[in-house]
Scaffold this motif. Structure first.
Motif, short mmCIF file in Angstrom:
data_model
loop_
_atom_site.label_atom_id
_atom_site.label_comp_id
_atom_site.label_asym_id
_atom_site.label_seq_id
_atom_site.Cartn_x
_atom_site.Cartn_y
_atom_site.Cartn_z
N VAL A 57 -1.52 6.85 -8.87
CA VAL A 57 -0.11 7.13 -9.02
C VAL A 57 0.19 8.39 -10.25
O VAL A 57 0.54 9.53 -10.07
N GLU A 58 -0.30 7.64 -11.20
CA GLU A 58 -0.02 8.31 -12.46
C GLU A 58 -0.95 9.58 -12.57
O GLU A 58 -0.44 10.85 -12.93
N TYR A 113 6.56 11.84 -2.91
CA TYR A 113 6.65 11.92 -3.84
C TYR A 113 6.36 10.60 -4.69
O TYR A 113 6.42 9.62 -4.35
N GLN A 114 5.89 10.64 -6.05
CA GLN A 114 5.87 9.48 -7.03
C GLN A 114 6.74 8.92 -7.20
O GLN A 114 6.61 7.54 -7.70
N GLU A 138 -1.40 15.51 -12.66
CA GLU A 138 -2.20 16.48 -12.31
C GLU A 138 -2.24 16.81 -10.84
O GLU A 138 -2.89 18.07 -10.66
N GLY A 139 -1.40 16.25 -10.19
CA GLY A 139 -1.18 17.08 -8.54
C GLY A 139 -2.27 16.69 -8.11
O GLY A 139 -3.26 15.78 -8.19
N HIS A 179 0.91 -1.27 0.02
CA HIS A 179 0.08 -0.10 0.10
C HIS A 179 0.91 1.24 0.00
O HIS A 179 1.90 1.18 0.67
N ALA A 180 0.37 2.25 -0.79
CA ALA A 180 1.43 3.49 -0.62
C ALA A 180 0.37 4.52 -0.25
O ALA A 180 -0.76 4.65 -0.33
N ILE A 181 0.91 5.31 0.70
CA ILE A 181 0.12 6.51 1.30
C ILE A 181 0.52 7.77 0.67
O ILE A 181 1.78 8.03 1.01
N MET A 182 -0.10 8.57 0.05
CA MET A 182 0.35 9.91 -0.52
C MET A 182 -0.26 10.73 0.07
O MET A 182 -1.19 10.86 0.65
N GLY A 183 0.28 12.03 -0.22
CA GLY A 183 -0.60 13.17 0.32
C GLY A 183 0.63 14.42 0.34
O GLY A 183 1.64 14.16 0.52
#
Lengths: 436, 261
Positions: free
Chosen positions: B235-236, B206-207, B241-242, B34-38
């Motif tokens: 992710v893409e 970061y992606q 698009e941010g 799992h990735a947590i982004m933000g």
């Protein structure tokens, strides 16, 4: 001395004690003069510790009959573990109750003129050499009452002499074993390293008891001549009942190097001062010390380096761990005398507190009488960092083990400097025993 | 061996009286990445620290369960024993303790007393893992994280992950401050662990990292909650698009929780 002590250890007593050991006349005279001075001069006044109620008077000056030690293998375990018996050749001096019971020095070293023996043998065999260094340029008899009492009642010690250009690879080890609980150790150690010589010396103060009231009054004078190098390690472990004064003094000439690695593990009230005078240009001193305070003991530590020589370099590092209701103060004093251009004085004193009731203080002082120098100090008093604990525990390490790692790490700068493996391991053990 | 399950239910966390997490729900199972982004300040690192039990974070509401066991009742070392591992964003420096001694203590902490790892076996495993991560062997004898560069610290965290083989690994901004070569090496280490027995929660700003470690699930955190979940395609979209489209979609003006979290 106190009035009772002056009566008990009179001029007659001291003269008889000296004569019984067939000491040279100069030593008898020095003792008697010291006894007379001791009546009138004051006790030392260590900064921020009140010692007026400390008991420096309850002790026996001579041991009861001391059993000889026929073989190192027969030593009791708590002494034997400090000796690396796996080694073929020890450079070892063992004093039991201030009596030389074992002495060994590699034959090639004695052939080169190295002397490593107890102080009484040295007085008998090398009187003039001892006289030159015994409380002359190093510690003075009349610095205060305790140095005078020491000079009057000196009852054991070691003498190390390394001739010019002799480099000793294997460390010299001295063990001072106080087996008789009431016996005071008025121990005097002298180390002389002539020009271009090198020596490593490690001493252990060990006891077989805990609560019996007695006194330790220890002086070490260390002389590194031009380009000589002395590495001095110690494990001090006097018992809870022992009131201790330790004075270790170093004098470095041109290009000399003196390294101290002191494990100050006494369980009783202690004043310990370690002062080095860097007289020569480019001389160097590293004064490293660790201590652990526990129970109700009060301790006062001073590490001081005086830079006289140009480009001389003095570095002090003191780390202390305080638990229970132990109290300790760590004075770090860097002093640069006028004329010591380009000298460097650095110091770091850190105290780690393990209990709410422990008290610890670091007292850094820089005294500088010269313009063109560098100096710096760092001091801290704090508890085990909860974030460090969290980090270690997050790998599954228990809280107790994590604390243990942090404390050993905190004391490692000195422990790792102890040059004899068995002594280093024993210091680790002593630390373990004191902390847990 | 099938993996463990980490469940986070309605988690609320405060630091010094300020609420950072406001109801996080998340389940990570063995075999899943799992990735947590933000954006910064949305509570990602707080989530990682709260799971492991950082002393500064206080859980005020909700549950964390590891295979049904209440993690919040456990001490930090017990959480590790239960199979949790956190690769930290800012690992502590511990003077006087060598990296090697620390690693051995850590491994032994996961073994029974009397069944400590033999020294030679330990050295072999450590050397192999260090080779894999292209680390300087001298690091083992240096004091833990003391004087390590940012990249060395991150590699050291992954080294521990590889040696301890936890059931659930949480990586808190393991990619921050890494150059591209170091990032590739660290990713290689993470990918080596991919198996049914290993679940992973990758927290990143970061992606970039996710180009090398492909997540199965992607979650976006804002305002102390997971506000969007999806697959790797998310992710893409974030890369091109941010985050603004998510903010618009959800009507969020300020995505942060007010302090650096």
């Amino acid at each position: 001395m106190s009035v009772e002590l002056v009566d008990k250890y009179s001029v007659d007593y001291i003269t008889a004690f000296s004569k019984a050991r067939q000491e040279p006349q100069w030593m008898t005279d020095l003792r008697v003069a010291a006894q007379q001075k001791s009546e009138s001069i004051a006790m030392p006044k260590p900064d921020k510790t009140n010692i007026t109620r400390w008991d420096f008077n309850t002790f026996q000056h001579q041991a009861n009959e001391t059993e000889r030690v026929s073989s190192l293998v027969d030593l009791p375990d708590h002494i034997k573990k400090f000796v690396d018996l796996s080694k073929q050749q020890h450079n070892l001096l063992l004093l039991k109750n201030q009596t030389n019971v074992h002495q060994a020095l590699a034959p090639d070293l004695s052939d080169q003129g190295v002397i490593f023996t107890d102080i009484f043998t040295a007085l008998a065999e090398h009187s003039e050499l001892v006289k030159k260094y015994y409380m002359t340029e190093g510690v003075q008899v009349d610095e205060h009452k305790l140095t005078a009492v020491h000079a009057a009642l000196m009852n054991g010690g070691a003498f190390v002499y390394v001739p010019k250009n002799v480099v000793i690879d294997e460390p010299l080890q001295a063990i001072f074993w106080q087996d008789d609980a009431e016996l005071a150790l008025f121990n005097h150690v002298i180390i002389v390293a002539e020009d271009n010589s090198e020596v490593t010396y490690v001493e252990n103060y060990l006891t077989s008891h805990q609560e019996t009231k007695t006194v330790a009054n220890v002086i070490a004078e260390v002389f590194a001549k031009d380009n000589a190098s002395i590495s001095f390690g110690s494990v001090d472990h006097f018992a809870h009942g022992t009131t201790t004064y330790i004075n270790r003094r170093g004098i470095g000439q041109r290009d000399a190097k003196i390294e101290w690695a002191l494990g100050q593990m006494n369980d009783g009230d202690t004043i310990s001062e370690n002062v080095t005078h860097l007289l020569g240009d480019q001389s160097v001193c590293y004064a490293k010390a660790v201590s652990v305070g526990r129970g109700d003991q009060t301790q006062n530590f001073t590490a001081k380096i005086v830079n006289h020589g140009k480009h001389s370099d003095g570095i002090i590092l003191q780390h202390g761990v305080m638990k229970d209701s132990a109290t300790a103060i760590f004075h770090g004093i860097g002093k640069i005398e006028h004329g010591g251009t380009k000298a460097n004085a650095e110091q770091e004193s850190r105290v780690l507190m393990l209990s709410k009731h422990a008290r610890g203080d670091a007292n850094p002082i820089l005294l500088i009488d010269e313009d063109d120098v560098t100096a710096g100090h760092a001091a801290s008093v704090g508890r085990v960092d909860p974030v460090q604990l969290y980090y270690l525990m997050s790998r599954g390490i228990s809280k107790q083990e994590a604390e243990r790692l942090i404390i050993h790490g905190f004391l490692a700068p000195v422990v790792n400097e102890i040059p004899i493996t068995s002594v280093r391991e024993q210091l680790t053990d002593v630390i373990e025993g004191k902390v847990y | 061996m099938s993996g463990s399950t980490l469940e986070i239910k309605d988690l609320h966390v405060e630091i010094e009286g300020k609420e950072i997490l406001k109801g996080v729900n998340l389940t990570v199972k063995g075999g899943e990445f799992h990735a947590i982004m933000g954006p910064n300040g949305t509570g990602k690192s707080t989530l990682a620290s709260a799971i492991m039990g950082h002393p500064k974070y206080e859980v005020t509401k909700g549950q964390i369960l590891m295979d049904g066991e209440d993690v919040l009742e456990m001490e930090v070392d017990e959480r590790a024993q239960a199979g949790l591992f956190l690769a930290m964003q800012y690992p502590s420096e511990i003077s006087g303790v060598t990296t090697s001694d620390f690693l051995r203590s850590s491994i032994n902490a996961h073994r029974e007393e009397g069944d400590e790892i033999p020294l030679m076996k330990f050295i072999k495993e450590m050397d192999a893992a260090m080779d894999y991560l292209e680390m300087d062997k001298n690091m083992a004898q240096r004091y833990l994280n003391e004087g390590f560069s940012g990249g060395e610290k991150k590699r050291n965290e992954i080294l521990q992950l590889m040696l301890l083989k936890p059931a659930i690994g949480i990586l808190d901004e393991i990619d921050s401050g890494l150059d591209i070569d170091a990032l590739k090496v660290v990713s290689k280490g993470i990918n080596k662990l991919r198996s049914e027995a290993f679940g992973c929660l990758i927290i990143t700003h970061y992606q970039r990292l996710l180009n090398y470690v492909t997540p199965d699930y992607v979650h976006v955190m804002m305002q102390g909650r997971v506000v969007k979940s999806g697959g790797p395609e998310l992710v893409e979209r974030l890369e091109s698009e941010g985050y603004d489209w998510i903010k618009q979609e959800l009507g969020i003006e300020d995505e942060t929780v007010g302090i650096d979290a």
